[in-house]
Design a protein around this motif. Structure first.
Motif, PDB file in Angstrom:
ATOM      1  N   ILE A  40      15.416 -19.301   3.958  1.00 21.23           N
ATOM      2  CA  ILE A  40      16.350 -19.938   4.884  1.00 21.23           C
ATOM      3  C   ILE A  40      15.552 -20.934   5.722  1.00 21.23           C
ATOM      4  O   ILE A  40      14.604 -20.554   6.418  1.00 21.23           O
ATOM      5  N   ILE A  41      15.899 -22.196   5.634  1.00 19.54           N
ATOM      6  CA  ILE A  41      15.138 -23.244   6.314  1.00 19.54           C
ATOM      7  C   ILE A  41      15.585 -23.335   7.773  1.00 19.54           C
ATOM      8  O   ILE A  41      16.714 -23.701   8.072  1.00 19.54           O
ATOM      9  N   ILE A  42      14.685 -23.004   8.663  1.00 16.99           N
ATOM     10  CA  ILE A  42      14.969 -23.036  10.097  1.00 16.99           C
ATOM     11  C   ILE A  42      14.669 -24.407  10.683  1.00 16.99           C
ATOM     12  O   ILE A  42      15.358 -24.873  11.599  1.00 16.99           O
ATOM     13  N   TRP A  43      13.654 -25.077  10.139  1.00 16.65           N
ATOM     14  CA  TRP A  43      13.242 -26.380  10.691  1.00 16.65           C
ATOM     15  C   TRP A  43      12.625 -27.215   9.581  1.00 16.65           C
ATOM     16  O   TRP A  43      11.908 -26.698   8.720  1.00 16.65           O
ATOM     17  N   ARG A  44      12.950 -28.511   9.599  1.00 14.10           N
ATOM     18  CA  ARG A  44      12.317 -29.445   8.668  1.00 14.10           C
ATOM     19  C   ARG A  44      12.135 -30.783   9.386  1.00 14.10           C
ATOM     20  O   ARG A  44      13.063 -31.279  10.038  1.00 14.10           O
ATOM     21  N   GLY A  45      10.946 -31.346   9.293  1.00 12.99           N
ATOM     22  CA  GLY A  45      10.687 -32.627   9.949  1.00 12.99           C
ATOM     23  C   GLY A  45       9.618 -33.416   9.221  1.00 12.99           C
ATOM     24  O   GLY A  45       8.861 -32.866   8.413  1.00 12.99           O
ATOM     25  N   PRO A 117       7.926 -25.766  16.932  1.00 13.41           N
ATOM     26  CA  PRO A 117       9.231 -25.266  16.463  1.00 13.41           C
ATOM     27  C   PRO A 117       9.204 -23.789  16.077  1.00 13.41           C
ATOM     28  O   PRO A 117      10.196 -23.081  16.257  1.00 13.41           O
ATOM     29  N   ILE A 118       8.072 -23.323  15.572  1.00 14.87           N
ATOM     30  CA  ILE A 118       7.955 -21.922  15.168  1.00 14.87           C
ATOM     31  C   ILE A 118       7.955 -21.032  16.406  1.00 14.87           C
ATOM     32  O   ILE A 118       8.639 -20.004  16.458  1.00 14.87           O
ATOM     33  N   ILE A 119       7.187 -21.442  17.419  1.00 14.87           N
ATOM     34  CA  ILE A 119       7.136 -20.678  18.669  1.00 14.87           C
ATOM     35  C   ILE A 119       8.519 -20.633  19.316  1.00 14.87           C
ATOM     36  O   ILE A 119       8.971 -19.578  19.775  1.00 14.87           O
ATOM     37  N   LYS A 120       9.199 -21.764  19.339  1.00 16.53           N
ATOM     38  CA  LYS A 120      10.532 -21.846  19.952  1.00 16.53           C
ATOM     39  C   LYS A 120      11.490 -20.877  19.272  1.00 16.53           C
ATOM     40  O   LYS A 120      12.237 -20.142  19.941  1.00 16.53           O
ATOM     41  N   TRP A 121      11.479 -20.858  17.945  1.00 16.19           N
ATOM     42  CA  TRP A 121      12.394 -19.978  17.204  1.00 16.19           C
ATOM     43  C   TRP A 121      12.060 -18.509  17.432  1.00 16.19           C
ATOM     44  O   TRP A 121      12.956 -17.689  17.654  1.00 16.19           O
ATOM     45  N   LEU A 122      10.782 -18.159  17.402  1.00 17.97           N
ATOM     46  CA  LEU A 122      10.384 -16.770  17.618  1.00 17.97           C
ATOM     47  C   LEU A 122      10.811 -16.283  18.997  1.00 17.97           C
ATOM     48  O   LEU A 122      11.178 -15.110  19.166  1.00 17.97           O
ATOM     49  N   CYS A 123      10.771 -17.174  19.983  1.00 16.10           N
ATOM     50  CA  CYS A 123      11.227 -16.808  21.326  1.00 16.10           C
ATOM     51  C   CYS A 123      12.752 -16.705  21.374  1.00 16.10           C
ATOM     52  O   CYS A 123      13.307 -15.801  22.014  1.00 16.10           O
ATOM     53  N   GLN A 124      13.440 -17.616  20.700  1.00 11.80           N
ATOM     54  CA  GLN A 124      14.905 -17.642  20.730  1.00 11.80           C
ATOM     55  C   GLN A 124      15.521 -16.386  20.121  1.00 11.80           C
ATOM     56  O   GLN A 124      16.525 -15.875  20.629  1.00 11.80           O
ATOM     57  N   ASN A 187      -2.927 -28.166  17.194  1.00  6.39           N
ATOM     58  CA  ASN A 187      -2.314 -27.724  18.442  1.00  6.39           C
ATOM     59  C   ASN A 187      -2.801 -26.310  18.793  1.00  6.39           C
ATOM     60  O   ASN A 187      -2.589 -25.365  18.032  1.00  6.39           O
ATOM     61  N   PRO A 188      -3.454 -26.114  19.944  1.00 10.46           N
ATOM     62  CA  PRO A 188      -3.899 -24.770  20.334  1.00 10.46           C
ATOM     63  C   PRO A 188      -2.755 -23.769  20.458  1.00 10.46           C
ATOM     64  O   PRO A 188      -2.989 -22.555  20.469  1.00 10.46           O
ATOM     65  N   ALA A 189      -1.515 -24.274  20.528  1.00 13.82           N
ATOM     66  CA  ALA A 189      -0.357 -23.393  20.679  1.00 13.82           C
ATOM     67  C   ALA A 189      -0.147 -22.483  19.473  1.00 13.82           C
ATOM     68  O   ALA A 189       0.606 -21.504  19.569  1.00 13.82           O
ATOM     69  N   LEU A 190      -0.811 -22.759  18.346  1.00 11.06           N
ATOM     70  CA  LEU A 190      -0.633 -21.888  17.180  1.00 11.06           C
ATOM     71  C   LEU A 190      -0.995 -20.442  17.522  1.00 11.06           C
ATOM     72  O   LEU A 190      -0.497 -19.498  16.896  1.00 11.06           O
ATOM     73  N   GLU A 191      -1.854 -20.245  18.512  1.00  7.99           N
ATOM     74  CA  GLU A 191      -2.232 -18.893  18.928  1.00  7.99           C
ATOM     75  C   GLU A 191      -1.014 -18.096  19.383  1.00  7.99           C
ATOM     76  O   GLU A 191      -0.934 -16.876  19.174  1.00  7.99           O
ATOM     77  N   LYS A 192      -0.047 -18.779  20.002  1.00  2.00           N
ATOM     78  CA  LYS A 192       1.145 -18.107  20.518  1.00  2.00           C
ATOM     79  C   LYS A 192       1.945 -17.468  19.390  1.00  2.00           C
ATOM     80  O   LYS A 192       2.578 -16.419  19.585  1.00  2.00           O
ATOM     81  N   VAL A 193       1.947 -18.082  18.209  1.00  2.00           N
ATOM     82  CA  VAL A 193       2.661 -17.517  17.053  1.00  2.00           C
ATOM     83  C   VAL A 193       2.140 -16.121  16.755  1.00  2.00           C
ATOM     84  O   VAL A 193       2.903 -15.165  16.559  1.00  2.00           O
TER      85      VAL A 193
END
Length: 339
Positions: A40-45, A117-124, A187-193
């Protein structure tokens, strides 16, 4: 009289509802309604160039700037074939259906992302639904490059589309002075995933599949490559991913499975993979390939080209045993030493 009694008994029986069915039957219905055979495609860019065509002119002015174009319709298109309204029904149905939906499907993030986008979805989706996740696919294409200066500053170069990120704080270096050249812009934010997935209170393990196409980390450019700097995919990204996985989601070596597993898997040319296999081992990859009987043959239609044998590879990074060191700049950086 008997008929009247029967009628009264019938009228006083509990009304049959969906929840009257055993859970086993309800789960079968959820499976038919909510499990999709493909991710299931959640995000594509993707990045597109910001080019300017003057009014009344057929000429295009190339600005050298880019913007990310996001396909906002792809998620809706993926979900419209499922009975998604089950997730907003009776509280019991919602809870049961959500478990099947998040536990049995694979969720994909395709195209050129920056991990946000991955972090946003995991939080949502919230903690309860994160606890049920088992399969995620993430695009693992080669990151943007930036130019690293001797003092450690990073500046834009001809390959930079993303905002410029500083060197990841988990990377150990010998400098300053730093080695000069093209380095990956991650992006250092990958750690949040991995923090979000690794701190779940659950028995469900997540497998992250990184889809890098035929161009996986550790790939060497071909001898006839006109742009060898683009054919070089270094180890910075998989090393950082493994480091973050170890920080938040790595189980005890002797006590069972890790909470998060990361595999790099996609299709590539069998000949290229065989040529790279020894190098992959030196880079601490566990590398496997699909059986030759499953190979796909792409027949060339051009006299100058050759037939290609396509196989599926799977790479798994071995555990980090030493402090994580920054990877040296792209070895073909000398082509741009005037920057």
């Amino acid at each position: 009289m008997d008929q009247e009694v029967s009628t009264l008994l019938y009228l006083h029986q509990p009304r049959l509802t969906f929840l009257s069915f055993p859970l086993e039957i309800r789960n079968q219905i959820y499976s038919f309604a909510l499990i999709f055979p493909t991710p299931i495609i959640i995000w594509r860019g993707q990045w597109e160039s910001l080019n300017i065509s003057p009014k009344g002119s057929n000429n295009t002015n190339y600005t050298g700037r880019y913007h990310r174009v996001i396909d906002h319709s792809i998620k809706t298109a993926s979900l419209q074939q499922l009975a998604f309204n089950l997730l907003v029904a009776h509280p019991t149905v919602t809870q049961e259906a959500a478990f099947v939906f998040y536990n049995k499907n694979t969720f994909a993030f395709q195209g050129e992302h920056n991990w946000d986008p991955i972090i946003k979805w995991l939080c949502q989706i919230g903690e309860k639904n994160r606890n049920n996740l088992t399969n995620i696919e993430i695009d693992g294409s080669k990151p943007d490059m930036v130019w690293q200066r001797v003092g450690g500053e990073r500046v834009s170069c001809g390959f930079t589309r993303e905002e410029i990120y500083p060197m990841n704080p988990h990377l150990n270096t010998i400098g300053p002075p730093f080695k000069v050249g093209l380095v990956d812009n991650i992006n250092p934010a990958l750690e949040k995933v991995f923090e979000l997935l690794g701190r779940r209170k659950t028995k469900h393990h997540v497998t992250i599949i990184m889809r890098a196409g035929s161009f996986y980390p550790g790939t060497l450019p071909h001898d006839d490559d006109q742009y060898p700097e683009l054919g070089w995919y270094g180890m910075e990204l998989p090393n950082l991913i493994e480091n973050c996985r170890a920080l938040y989601a790595q189980g005890d070596r002797n006590k069972g499975k890790d909470l998060v597993e990361v595999l790099w898997s996609d299709k590539t040319h069998r000949l290229w993979f065989i040529e790279n296999i020894e190098r992959l081992k030196k880079l601490r990859w566990q590398a496997t390939s699909s059986p030759e009987a499953e190979d796909e043959i792409i027949v060339s239609t051009e006299p100058w080209d050759f037939d290609r044998v396509i196989m599926t590879y799977t790479l798994k990074k071995e555990r980090l045993e030493v402090p994580l060191m920054a990877v040296d700049p792209n070895p073909f950086s000398y082509l741009y030493m005037n920057m």
